[in-house]
Write an enzyme that holds these catalytic residues in place. Sequence first.
Site: not given
Length: 285
Positions: A78, A100, A182-183, A213, A236-237
């Site tokens: 990732d 990225d 993201h987050g 995200g 993820n978060t």
Amino acid sequence: MNLKETIADAQKRKVAIGHFNVSNLEAVHAIKEAVQETGYPIIIGLSEGEGEFFGIRELACLVKEFKSQGLPIFANADHSYSVERAQAAIDAGFDAVIFDGAELSHEENIIKTKEVVEYARSKNPDCLVEAEIGFIGKSSSVLDKLPEGVATAEFLTKPEDAVKFAQATGIDLLAPAIGNLHGMLKDMPNPALDIERIQKISDDTGLPLVLHGGSGISESDFKKAIQSGIVIVHINTEIRVAFKDALMQSLADNPDQIAPYKYLKPAKDAVKKVIIEKLKLFNNA
Ligand SMILES: [Zn+2]
């Protein structure tokens, strides 16, 4: 099925594959158990930081072992910010890598992404390369406010840019900026996704699209996004929060417990629970 075939199958059935990041072995076990219980495929993600802590080659070994057990579990590097890091994951036997270059100039992003694509084709033609254009912030954490610029017109992916980028680089997967970040935001929902933009980018590029995200996105937005061309969803978060909360509770409940396999089990189970909920949602179950 390899990852490419698994993605094609998901596209055909209008479902999405869950991509979950890990930092530790407990999360890997949570993923393995979720796959065993549900039968749905999963991609395990390692960001650069997670990969330094866990080990790229170590994850590749585990995923190889899971495949030999017949489990549809894949590994993805990732957010690789350097060509070298993407190459290391390809060499280790990963199923996919993300280069990225979102913070590079458009030209430099094309050159480096293409370099990763060519390397993957020469070393392991089964390894898919994903790139992202547009900007969605960088932190998989609980945020007080939207990162600057995120979800504004300037940073959203323009369909015509996506087409040019895909043609110039030969990528297999594209992560567009479509209102996601993201987050997740503290005490408020994440912004709504731009579903029309997803559909247009999907139609125009013909590529499977990846939603980064995914934490904090509403169920109805997920469903619409998956109907419009999203084939992989990153979470993820939410699993980080689940792991930490359950671990703190476990330690508070059993302050004298020193056996890691006992005090870590509730944390692993909490991660598994979140993963299974998301898998059901992404698979219309
Ligand atoms: Zn991401």
